[in-house]
Design an enzyme around this catalytic site. Structure first.
Site, PDB file in Angstrom:
ATOM      1  N   GLY A 131     -25.306  -8.886 -52.857  1.00  0.00           N
ATOM      2  CA  GLY A 131     -25.761  -8.653 -51.453  1.00  0.00           C
ATOM      3  C   GLY A 131     -27.392  -9.455 -51.595  1.00  0.00           C
ATOM      4  O   GLY A 131     -27.655 -10.078 -50.480  1.00  0.00           O
ATOM      5  N   THR A 132     -27.970  -9.194 -52.577  1.00  0.00           N
ATOM      6  CA  THR A 132     -29.316  -9.954 -52.519  1.00  0.00           C
ATOM      7  C   THR A 132     -29.093 -11.510 -52.305  1.00  0.00           C
ATOM      8  O   THR A 132     -29.811 -12.174 -51.728  1.00  0.00           O
ATOM      9  CB  THR A 132     -30.135 -10.060 -53.785  1.00  0.00           C
ATOM     10  OG1 THR A 132     -30.164  -8.345 -54.085  1.00  0.00           O
ATOM     11  CG2 THR A 132     -31.421 -10.592 -54.061  1.00  0.00           C
ATOM     12  N   SER A 170     -22.181  -6.400 -49.988  1.00  0.00           N
ATOM     13  CA  SER A 170     -22.229  -6.502 -51.204  1.00  0.00           C
ATOM     14  C   SER A 170     -20.951  -5.477 -51.781  1.00  0.00           C
ATOM     15  O   SER A 170     -20.977  -4.376 -51.426  1.00  0.00           O
ATOM     16  CB  SER A 170     -23.560  -5.453 -51.999  1.00  0.00           C
ATOM     17  OG  SER A 170     -23.744  -5.313 -53.221  1.00  0.00           O
ATOM     18  N   CYS A 213     -39.507   4.728 -55.698  1.00  0.00           N
ATOM     19  CA  CYS A 213     -38.211   4.108 -54.832  1.00  0.00           C
ATOM     20  C   CYS A 213     -37.362   3.483 -55.723  1.00  0.00           C
ATOM     21  O   CYS A 213     -37.761   3.277 -57.113  1.00  0.00           O
ATOM     22  CB  CYS A 213     -38.904   3.170 -53.681  1.00  0.00           C
ATOM     23  SG  CYS A 213     -39.319   1.462 -54.035  1.00  0.00           S
TER      24      CYS A 213
END
Ligand code: PLP
Length: 395
Positions: free
Chosen positions: A73-74, A208, A334
């Site tokens: 996905g990145t 992704s 996070c």
């Protein structure tokens, strides 16, 4: 993962479906040829890759030739943004949101620092919904690309993509200049129905594999036919010249199978997972009061609930749940492991103490009702025990 593990962290990653593993196996064990080879041993794999492309395209209502396989996905997000930079070099303005994944946020910040881009980060309200007036004020002739995620990974909040697409289309026509539109749909694909044709001005969409029961290290980018696209990874002629590098054949085939399964099962998965999530959520809110949901309850993925438990630390809850083999994640440190409180909850103006006590539960199609029952039994005791020793609860 032991048989007793209860995995409620499906927005971080998912298990690979057994059907996906079976489909991939021959291409790991024996059919290892290079699809670009002239001999049949290699070139016959091309057909399986094209079948996978069709399956991915079908899930999002695209044409097969509009799907480019990437490594994750990145990479898909970075490629979409970089393509805009290369295709419209004179335009120096990007619009995104303050709650994107770091795959977008850190890349636009890099463009800001290294290429002099001006970036507008659209704010969200207390429920995590976008401020559409701010969007209308921000968009201009100088805007190169608008990159807005489909659904948020921390809260599950779904953004109004159709409305955004309509505005971009109108503005592009008014200015007589194309404004590119990209969406990071990594958390949405396979969870909600998506049809790129219904999103009039959408140019690119990121996928992704490991978020929908395919392996890690495989992704895809939808690239609308006819758009001015510039490749990010440059080298060989693979992927029709749009993404170089020898194809990750087994994983591409796995992603195709995962998308086929998602297409077949989406409505059933959605109602099954939603029912489990709602049971988990309502039981926890009742038994762990005071506690509250972060994010718009109505416009949310069916698999996600982000809950703040008052007067306790999310990390302490996570550690205790982990001792019981229950996997969740926190908003206080996070997902990136940076130790920084969640930028998403901060952008929603969630008070620091509520961020501190937040936990994200993200379910998947392989969760069982008995697992939810077990969490509902264990967690209230943990929260009460932590509240007993919390200095905050005595304030
Ligand atoms: N975008 C979103 C919304 C995500 O949740 C993630 C992963 O958590 C990514 C992008 C990055 O995807 P990948 O892990 O495949 O690089």
């Amino acid at each position: 993962m032991t048989p007793e593990t209860i995995y409620l962290d499906n927005n971080a990653t998912t298990c690979i479906s057994l059907e996906v593993i079976s489909e991939m196996m021959p291409y790991i064990k024996t059919l290892y040829g290079n699809p670009s080879s002239m001999h049949t041993f290699g070139s016959s794999i091309r057909e399986k890759i094209e079948e996978a492309r069709e399956r991915v395209a079908y899930l999002i209502g695209a044409e097969p030739e509009e799907i480019v396989f990437t490594s994750c996905g990145t990479e898909s997000d970075n490629t979409a943004l970089m393509s805009a930079v290369d295709a419209y070099p004179h335009k120096k303005h990007i619009i995104t949101t303050s709650v994107e994944h770091p795959a977008v946020l850190n890349f636009v910040s890099h463009l800001q620092k290294t290429k002099g881009f001006r970036v507008t980060y659209l704010p969200v309200d207390g429920k995590g919904n976008l401020d559409m007036d701010e969007f209308l004020n921000a968009i201009s002739e100088e805007t190169s690309i608008v990159s807005v995620m489909y659904a948020n990974n921390e809260t599950g909040v779904i953004f109004p993509l159709k409305e955004i697409a309509g505005i971009i289309r109108e503005k592009s026509m008014e200015y007589g200049r194309k404004i590119l539109f990209h969406t990071d749909a990594v958390q949405a694909v396979g969870k909600i129905p998506i049809n790129v044709k219904e999103l009039s001005s959408l140019d690119m969409l990121s996928i992704s594999g490991h978020k929908l029961h395919a392996p890690k290290g495989i992704g895809a980018l939808y690239v609308r036919k006819g758009m001015r696209f510039h490749p990010y990874i440059i080298g060989g002629h693979q992927e029709n010249g749009m993404r170089a590098g020898t194809e990750n054949t087994a994983s591409i085939i796995g992603l195709g199978k995962a998308c086929e399964l998602a297409s077949e099962r989406l409505p059933d998965d959605d109602s099954y997972i939603g029912r489990l999530r709602d049971k988990l959520e309502s039981s926890l809110l009742e038994r762990c009061s005071p506690a509250r949901i972060n994010g718009d309850k109505e416009r949310r993925l069916a698999n996600t609930t982000n809950i703040s438990f008052d007067y306790v630390s999310g990390e302490a809850i996570l550690v205790k749940l982990n001792e019981h083999g229950i996997c969740v994640s926190t908003g206080s440190a996070c997902a990136s492991g940076s130790g920084e409180p969640s930028h998403v909850l901060k952008a929603m103006s969630v008070p620091p103490e509520a961020i501190h006590g937040s936990i994200r539960f993200s379910l998947g199609r392989y969760n069982k009702e008995a697992e939810i029952d077990k969490v509902v039994k264990i967690l209230p005791a943990i929260v009460n025990e932590l509240r007993e020793i919390s200095p905050l609860s005595k304030c």
